[in-house]
Design a protein around this motif. Structure first.
Motif, PDB file in Angstrom:
ATOM      1  N   GLU A   1       0.814  -1.191   0.106  1.00  0.00           N
ATOM      2  CA  GLU A   1      -0.039   0.015   0.018  1.00  0.00           C
ATOM      3  C   GLU A   1       1.096   1.509  -0.038  1.00  0.00           C
ATOM      4  OE1 GLU A   1      -4.070  -0.317   1.934  1.00  0.00           O
ATOM      5  OE2 GLU A   1      -3.249   1.259   3.105  1.00  0.00           O
ATOM      6  N   VAL A   2       1.959   1.199   0.628  1.00  0.00           N
ATOM      7  CA  VAL A   2       2.980   2.329   0.630  1.00  0.00           C
ATOM      8  C   VAL A   2       3.186   2.651  -0.831  1.00  0.00           C
ATOM      9  CG1 VAL A   2       4.987   3.278   1.786  1.00  0.00           C
ATOM     10  CG2 VAL A   2       3.599   1.652   3.091  1.00  0.00           C
ATOM     11  N   PRO A   3       4.004   1.866  -1.616  1.00  0.00           N
ATOM     12  CA  PRO A   3       4.262   2.371  -2.880  1.00  0.00           C
ATOM     13  C   PRO A   3       3.085   2.836  -3.598  1.00  0.00           C
ATOM     14  CG  PRO A   3       4.868  -0.057  -2.636  1.00  0.00           C
ATOM     15  CD  PRO A   3       4.535   0.279  -1.215  1.00  0.00           C
ATOM     16  N   LEU A   4       1.722   1.936  -3.557  1.00  0.00           N
ATOM     17  CA  LEU A   4       0.804   2.422  -4.038  1.00  0.00           C
ATOM     18  C   LEU A   4       0.196   3.637  -3.937  1.00  0.00           C
ATOM     19  CD1 LEU A   4      -1.407   0.782  -5.848  1.00  0.00           C
ATOM     20  CD2 LEU A   4      -2.903   0.918  -3.709  1.00  0.00           C
ATOM     21  N   LEU A   5       0.157   4.010  -2.682  1.00  0.00           N
ATOM     22  CA  LEU A   5      -0.072   5.659  -2.452  1.00  0.00           C
ATOM     23  C   LEU A   5       0.994   6.514  -2.672  1.00  0.00           C
ATOM     24  CD1 LEU A   5      -1.694   5.051   1.192  1.00  0.00           C
ATOM     25  CD2 LEU A   5      -2.789   5.586  -0.963  1.00  0.00           C
ATOM     26  N   LEU A   6       2.210   6.197  -2.827  1.00  0.00           N
ATOM     27  CA  LEU A   6       3.197   6.933  -3.330  1.00  0.00           C
ATOM     28  C   LEU A   6       3.155   7.266  -4.805  1.00  0.00           C
ATOM     29  CD1 LEU A   6       6.275   6.131  -0.853  1.00  0.00           C
ATOM     30  CD2 LEU A   6       4.722   8.186  -0.971  1.00  0.00           C
ATOM     31  N   THR A   7       2.899   6.493  -5.565  1.00  0.00           N
ATOM     32  CA  THR A   7       2.650   6.518  -6.791  1.00  0.00           C
ATOM     33  C   THR A   7       1.474   7.587  -7.172  1.00  0.00           C
ATOM     34  OG1 THR A   7       1.570   4.580  -7.224  1.00  0.00           O
ATOM     35  CG2 THR A   7       3.841   4.478  -7.594  1.00  0.00           C
ATOM     36  N   THR A   8       0.476   7.436  -6.395  1.00  0.00           N
ATOM     37  CA  THR A   8      -0.410   8.480  -6.844  1.00  0.00           C
ATOM     38  C   THR A   8      -0.162   9.694  -6.372  1.00  0.00           C
ATOM     39  OG1 THR A   8      -1.817   7.670  -4.542  1.00  0.00           O
ATOM     40  CG2 THR A   8      -2.175   6.582  -6.516  1.00  0.00           C
ATOM     41  N   VAL A   9       0.763   9.868  -5.155  1.00  0.00           N
ATOM     42  CA  VAL A   9       1.027  11.248  -4.846  1.00  0.00           C
ATOM     43  C   VAL A   9       1.821  11.801  -5.936  1.00  0.00           C
ATOM     44  CG1 VAL A   9       2.687  12.341  -3.451  1.00  0.00           C
ATOM     45  CG2 VAL A   9       1.335  10.583  -2.399  1.00  0.00           C
ATOM     46  N   ALA A  10       2.612  10.964  -6.629  1.00  0.00           N
ATOM     47  CA  ALA A  10       3.250  11.726  -7.841  1.00  0.00           C
ATOM     48  C   ALA A  10       2.106  12.354  -8.757  1.00  0.00           C
ATOM     49  CB  ALA A  10       4.051  10.729  -8.510  1.00  0.00           C
ATOM     50  N   VAL A  11       1.021  11.547  -9.127  1.00  0.00           N
ATOM     51  CA  VAL A  11       0.089  12.093 -10.076  1.00  0.00           C
ATOM     52  C   VAL A  11      -0.645  13.201  -9.393  1.00  0.00           C
ATOM     53  CG1 VAL A  11      -2.116  11.591 -11.104  1.00  0.00           C
ATOM     54  CG2 VAL A  11      -0.193   9.902 -10.888  1.00  0.00           C
ATOM     55  N   VAL A  12      -0.799  13.483  -8.107  1.00  0.00           N
ATOM     56  CA  VAL A  12      -1.490  14.190  -7.515  1.00  0.00           C
ATOM     57  C   VAL A  12      -0.782  15.592  -7.248  1.00  0.00           C
ATOM     58  CG1 VAL A  12      -2.262  15.292  -5.185  1.00  0.00           C
ATOM     59  CG2 VAL A  12      -2.541  12.890  -5.863  1.00  0.00           C
ATOM     60  N   MET A  13       0.810  15.428  -7.573  1.00  0.00           N
ATOM     61  CA  MET A  13       1.482  16.510  -7.427  1.00  0.00           C
ATOM     62  C   MET A  13       1.705  17.201  -9.087  1.00  0.00           C
ATOM     63  SD  MET A  13       4.879  14.753  -5.809  1.00  0.00           S
ATOM     64  CE  MET A  13       6.230  15.912  -6.258  1.00  0.00           C
ATOM     65  N   ILE A  14       1.324  16.303 -10.020  1.00  0.00           N
ATOM     66  CA  ILE A  14       1.238  17.000 -11.332  1.00  0.00           C
ATOM     67  C   ILE A  14      -0.031  17.606 -11.547  1.00  0.00           C
ATOM     68  CG2 ILE A  14       1.722  16.646 -13.654  1.00  0.00           C
ATOM     69  CD1 ILE A  14       4.107  16.487 -12.362  1.00  0.00           C
TER      70      ILE A  14
ATOM     71  N   GLY B   1      -2.344  18.551  -9.372  1.00  0.00           N
ATOM     72  CA  GLY B   1      -2.694  19.534  -8.316  1.00  0.00           C
ATOM     73  C   GLY B   1      -3.921  19.213  -7.623  1.00  0.00           C
ATOM     74  N   SER B   2      -4.401  18.075  -7.743  1.00  0.00           N
ATOM     75  CA  SER B   2      -5.936  17.893  -7.132  1.00  0.00           C
ATOM     76  C   SER B   2      -6.061  16.515  -6.757  1.00  0.00           C
ATOM     77  CB  SER B   2      -7.127  18.372  -8.203  1.00  0.00           C
ATOM     78  OG  SER B   2      -8.212  17.832  -7.579  1.00  0.00           O
ATOM     79  N   LEU B   3      -6.764  16.296  -5.615  1.00  0.00           N
ATOM     80  CA  LEU B   3      -7.243  14.604  -5.365  1.00  0.00           C
ATOM     81  C   LEU B   3      -8.739  14.399  -5.756  1.00  0.00           C
ATOM     82  CD1 LEU B   3      -6.393  14.850  -1.421  1.00  0.00           C
ATOM     83  CD2 LEU B   3      -5.405  13.299  -3.242  1.00  0.00           C
ATOM     84  N   SER B   4      -9.080  15.420  -6.559  1.00  0.00           N
ATOM     85  CA  SER B   4     -10.404  14.936  -7.327  1.00  0.00           C
ATOM     86  C   SER B   4     -10.286  14.049  -8.568  1.00  0.00           C
ATOM     87  CB  SER B   4     -11.131  16.116  -7.322  1.00  0.00           C
ATOM     88  OG  SER B   4     -12.221  16.160  -8.489  1.00  0.00           O
ATOM     89  N   LEU B   5     -10.762  12.971  -8.580  1.00  0.00           N
ATOM     90  CA  LEU B   5     -10.654  12.156  -9.528  1.00  0.00           C
ATOM     91  C   LEU B   5     -10.904  12.744 -11.107  1.00  0.00           C
ATOM     92  CD1 LEU B   5     -11.360   8.735  -8.306  1.00  0.00           C
ATOM     93  CD2 LEU B   5      -9.257   9.907  -8.943  1.00  0.00           C
ATOM     94  N   PRO B   6     -12.203  13.491 -11.173  1.00  0.00           N
ATOM     95  CA  PRO B   6     -12.519  13.964 -12.394  1.00  0.00           C
ATOM     96  C   PRO B   6     -11.627  15.089 -12.884  1.00  0.00           C
ATOM     97  CG  PRO B   6     -14.507  13.755 -10.913  1.00  0.00           C
ATOM     98  CD  PRO B   6     -13.113  13.358 -10.256  1.00  0.00           C
ATOM     99  N   LYS B   7     -10.957  15.772 -12.010  1.00  0.00           N
ATOM    100  CA  LYS B   7     -10.111  17.037 -12.216  1.00  0.00           C
ATOM    101  C   LYS B   7      -8.730  16.451 -12.779  1.00  0.00           C
ATOM    102  CE  LYS B   7     -11.550  20.677  -9.085  1.00  0.00           C
ATOM    103  NZ  LYS B   7     -11.520  21.060  -7.926  1.00  0.00           N
ATOM    104  N   ILE B   8      -8.307  15.095 -12.247  1.00  0.00           N
ATOM    105  CA  ILE B   8      -7.345  14.583 -12.749  1.00  0.00           C
ATOM    106  C   ILE B   8      -7.400  13.969 -13.927  1.00  0.00           C
ATOM    107  CG2 ILE B   8      -5.957  12.333 -12.327  1.00  0.00           C
ATOM    108  CD1 ILE B   8      -6.126  12.848  -9.517  1.00  0.00           C
TER     109      ILE B   8
ATOM    110  N   LEU C   1      -4.074   6.524 -17.417  1.00  0.00           N
ATOM    111  CA  LEU C   1      -4.467   6.161 -18.757  1.00  0.00           C
ATOM    112  C   LEU C   1      -5.469   7.291 -19.158  1.00  0.00           C
ATOM    113  CD1 LEU C   1      -4.367   2.470 -18.608  1.00  0.00           C
ATOM    114  CD2 LEU C   1      -2.625   3.781 -19.400  1.00  0.00           C
ATOM    115  N   GLY C   2      -5.580   8.492 -18.703  1.00  0.00           N
ATOM    116  CA  GLY C   2      -6.397   9.351 -18.955  1.00  0.00           C
ATOM    117  C   GLY C   2      -8.106   8.936 -18.705  1.00  0.00           C
ATOM    118  N   GLY C   3      -8.256   8.301 -18.003  1.00  0.00           N
ATOM    119  CA  GLY C   3      -9.633   8.042 -17.759  1.00  0.00           C
ATOM    120  C   GLY C   3     -10.601   7.748 -18.800  1.00  0.00           C
ATOM    121  N   TRP C   4     -11.423   8.411 -18.859  1.00  0.00           N
ATOM    122  CA  TRP C   4     -12.447   8.171 -20.149  1.00  0.00           C
ATOM    123  C   TRP C   4     -11.977   8.881 -21.300  1.00  0.00           C
ATOM    124  CZ3 TRP C   4     -13.710  12.884 -21.056  1.00  0.00           C
ATOM    125  CH2 TRP C   4     -13.864  13.756 -19.986  1.00  0.00           C
ATOM    126  N   SER C   5     -10.900   9.244 -21.474  1.00  0.00           N
ATOM    127  CA  SER C   5     -10.512   9.987 -22.570  1.00  0.00           C
ATOM    128  C   SER C   5     -10.107   9.064 -23.768  1.00  0.00           C
ATOM    129  CB  SER C   5      -9.472  11.131 -22.405  1.00  0.00           C
ATOM    130  OG  SER C   5      -8.278  10.562 -21.903  1.00  0.00           O
TER     131      SER C   5
END
Lengths: 401, 166, 209
Positions: A183-196, A198-205, A291-295
């Motif tokens: 879980e630690v690496p799993l969360l840390l990889t998502t932190v990288a995405v959040v850093m870029i 700038g949001s924890l909201s999935l539609p915004k990502i 992978l860009g969600g629904w795009s």
């Protein structure tokens, strides 16, 4: 990112928003004060129907696919090409006797599969499954998702402990240890995405990845840090969902069936369902983050509705799960832990640093070169160092000789 | 105070009481997670999403698991014959009552001193992030340092002693 | 490099996955109830009792000596010896099994009963479709169900059955020759009672190895 041309809505709204419009139409029969609640209920019903349906399909496709990978046909008896196999399996598990061990802790034994399935279902609430198709557009959606997946660990423990069976307990300990470690690496990889993003909201990502350069999308997987994050995410997600090669908690050769050894009938079916639902939800979150969600994968493919892309991406990742299951042997417990703490975690931390570098180096090709060189160099170096001390060859036994 | 608050409050308090009163230690740990979940839901009821989800992630996902592992790895889950109450339970009761009264006093005082907020403040995760890395960066760094030293300490404790074969 | 082996493995399974749709030769399994792989000659499942001729009761080779019953490791054989005797293949009167049961749910297919049988009466079958809906009676085979003809034995284990037949035939021939010699001797004895008779043939002469 280079200048992103705004993607054109070439797909007819009626197709793209078919489900949303259908929901609105159904809800419009009710008095206005009831509408929001009714809309939520409809969405929940849709999720509760669609994903177990996908689960049923996946079980038969998985068995057929694994069969093909082992050069056999797989199930082909029940119905045309064996596609009614899940129906038969479902009837079987519903009508089977529900055996509860005499010494089991009855209440906890009963609650464990329920809490597992409920917490796994909760995760779907924040997944954007298409344009405007998200049940709860939470500001902290990503956090919600992972808090729910963390809560599943406890139900695994409850199942293993309440069964009063050494195999169950060992399986639960393995499962929990493995889930916490990855879980630690799993969360840390998502932190990288959040850093870029700038949001924890999935539609915004998803929105942050929706641009195109030429025909190519701005998905995070197409950046050096994103690719590295995605690979680590995929590994950690496999471990988190107890899928092969990380299926030690259910290692038949050692501990019968792990934490659900003492479950039969419908409770076992719930565990089975929970495992596959966890696979869907973690694939959904991976698709959303990297992978860009629904795009659409190419800008001109926007003619296909958004929900189609989301579900096809999820199914492709499910196929990769199955493919890995058909290929890789199970790890040993020490290998599993060493891999998590000595390779994946340091690499993820480094990747976080690289992501920060990417964020602050600004536009241009320099950041591509620098971050790629760092990531590849460290990967190769860590691989070599990791391999260096390994003595491949006949196994030596310390005590058993 | 909505009815939801009362439902959640009852859930939380019941979880807490069960954690103290149940005989089986693992049941206590599981009841504790109910109390944690109730707290998280209370936070969510107050529109504090970040804190609520962090509560679930950390307390249910990590702390409860840690408690359960500690129980399993140390001794049996059965209650000892002699009972679990320590002989100095009276002192404990006095301390608990003292802490509770101080906290209650502080809460009641602050309710009178602080101005009533006219509207529910909308705090986004973004605001929390900015505050953590802006105004409160020093406490954050201190906590990070503390956690790092704790991790290193744990590694040292778990390390094999030198001179002995592994 | 790290991860290379995984990619190689994934490529291999991908090849299998795609290949199994293209070439039927890759598929190692058969669609069992419709297609069957012929059993190997040395295949063995559970024992059966061989009989000669067409009537299983008359031609049963078993003489109820109960050696197999004693040797059977899981004790799945139960034999009751008959009160009367019937002639065996050389015409010698022998006991026969009034009951001969094998519980195939207990049998472990070790073939020890076959090895110890001095009369070539029990052999290993290749019949494996023994599923039944009665787990007690259905898997307890009595002597009628166990009795299979020598022709059947030839069909499933031709080489072995030929060897057995050759051995039995030589035994039979030896027995006949002996009987003939005995008859001649008896005739000679009766013809010439005054002369001392030649040494009596030993009772153990036979074809046993």
């Amino acid at each position: 990112m280079l200048a992103a041309p705004v993607s054109t809505h070439s797909v007819p709204v009626i197709v793209d928003q078919a489900f949303v419009l259908f929901k609105d139409w159904l809800v419009s029969f009710l008095p206005p004060s009831w509408r929001p609640a009714a809309g939520v209920v409809l969405c929940v019903i849709a999720i509760v129907c669609v994903f177990p349906g996908l689960f049923a399909l996946t079980t038969v496709f998985e068995r057929k696919g694994l069969g093909r990978m082992q050069n056999r046909y797989g199930p082909n008896r029940v119905g045309p090409y064996g596609f009614f196999q899940p129906v038969a399996d479902g009837i079987k598990s519903l009508t089977k006797e529900d055996v509860v061990p005499l010494n089991a802790d009855v209440v906890v034994h009963f609650l464990a599969p329920l809490t597992l399935v409920v917490t796994v279902f909760m995760g779907f609430a924040v997944l954007p499954m298409g344009r405007n198709m998200v049940l709860a557009n939470l500001d902290a959606g990503l956090l919600f998702f992972f808090s729910m997946s963390a809560a599943t660990e406890l139900s695994v423990f409850m199942a293993g402990w309440s069964s009063r069976n050494k195999y169950s307990l060992l399986g639960a300990m393995r499962a929990v240890a493995q889930m916490i470690s990855y879980e630690v690496p799993l969360l840390l990889t998502t932190v990288a995405v959040v850093m870029i993003a700038g949001s924890l909201s999935l539609p915004k990502i998803v929105a942050a990845q929706s641009g195109y350069t030429g025909v190519f999308p701005h998905w995070y997987i197409f950046t050096p840090w994103g690719l590295a994050s995605f690979l680590v995410f995929a590994i950690a997600a496999t471990a988190e969902t107890n899928r092969s090669p990380f299926d030690l908690p259910e290692g038949e050769s050692e501990i019968v069936a792990g934490y659900h050894t003492e479950y039969s009938g419908f409770k076992f079916a719930l565990f089975f369902l929970g495992e596959y639902l966890a696979m869907f939800s973690i694939s959904g979150i991976g698709v959303t983050l990297f992978l860009g969600g629904w795009s659409a994968p190419l800008s001109f493919l926007n003619v296909v509705p958004s929900w189609f892309w989301f579900f096809s991406k999820v199914m492709v990742s499910i196929f990769v799960f199955i493919w890995m299951r058909g290929t890789l042997p199970r790890l040993r417990q020490d290998q599993l832990m060493n891999f998590a703490w000595k390779f994946v975690l340091p690499f993820t931390l480094l990747n976080l640093g690289v992501t920060a570098l990417w964020r602050f180096m600004g536009e241009g090709w320099a950041r591509w070169v620098v971050s790629s060189v760092i990531l590849v160099g460290v990967y190769v170096f860590m691989g070599r160092v990791g391999m260096f001390k390994k003595h491949f060859g006949p196994r030596s036994y310390r005590y058993a000789e | 105070m909505s009815p939801i608050f009362y439902v959640l409050a009852v859930l939380t308090v019941a979880g807490g009481l069960a954690a103290v009163l149940l005989k089986n230690t693992v049941h206590c740990a599981l009841a504790l997670t109910v109390a944690f979940a109730g707290l998280a839901l209370l936070f969510l009821n107050l529109d504090a999403q970040f804190v609520g989800f962090a509560q679930i992630l950390i307390y249910i996902g990590a702390v409860a698991i840690l408690v359960v592992f500690a129980i399993l790895l140390t001794r049996g889950t059965e209650t000892p014959q002699a009972g679990v109450f320590s002989r100095s339970w009276f002192v404990g009761l006095v301390i608990a009552a003292g802490v509770f009264s101080v906290l209650g006093w502080a809460v009641l005082q602050s309710a009178r001193v602080l101005p009533q907020p006219s509207a529910i403040p909308s705090v986004t995760v973004h605001d929390i992030g900015v505050a953590l890395l802006g105004r409160y960066v020093l406490p954050l760094e201190i906590v990070a340092l503390l956690l790092t030293s704790a991790t290193i300490g744990a590694v040292i404790v778990a390390m094999h002693e030198k001179g002995r074969p592994q | 490099m790290l991860g290379e082996g995984i990619l190689k493995g994934m490529a291999e399974t991908a090849k299998n996955f795609a290949g199994s749709f293209v070439s039927e030769d890759r598929l190692t399994t058969v669609e069992y109830p419709e297609q069957r792989i012929p059993t190997f000659e040395n295949a063995r499942v559970f024992p059966f009792l061989v009989y000669d001729g067409s009537d299983w009761a008359a031609g049963m080779r078993c003489v109820a000596c109960q050696i197999c019953e004693k040797e059977c490791p899981p004790k799945c054989i139960y034999i009751e010896k008959s009160q009367d005797k019937k002639p065996d293949f050389v015409g010698k009167p022998q006991f026969y099994p009034a009951r001969f049961d094998i519980d195939v749910s207990v049998c472990m297919s070790c073939q020890i009963c076959v090895e110890v049988c001095p009369f070539e009466a029990i052999k290993m079958d290749t019949e494996f479709e023994l599923a039944t809906d009665n787990r007690f009676g259905g898997l307890l085979l009595d002597r009628e169900e166990l009795a299979k003809s020598n022709e059947y034995y030839h069909r499933i284990h031709p080489t072995e059955a030929d060897e057995v037949d050759a051995r039995l035939n030589s035994e039979k021939a030896a027995a006949e020759a002996k009987a003939k010699a005995a008859a001649q001797a008896a005739a000679a004895k009766s013809a010439d009672a005054a002369k001392p008779s030649p040494a009596k043939p030993a009772p153990s002469t036979g074809g046993e190895d």
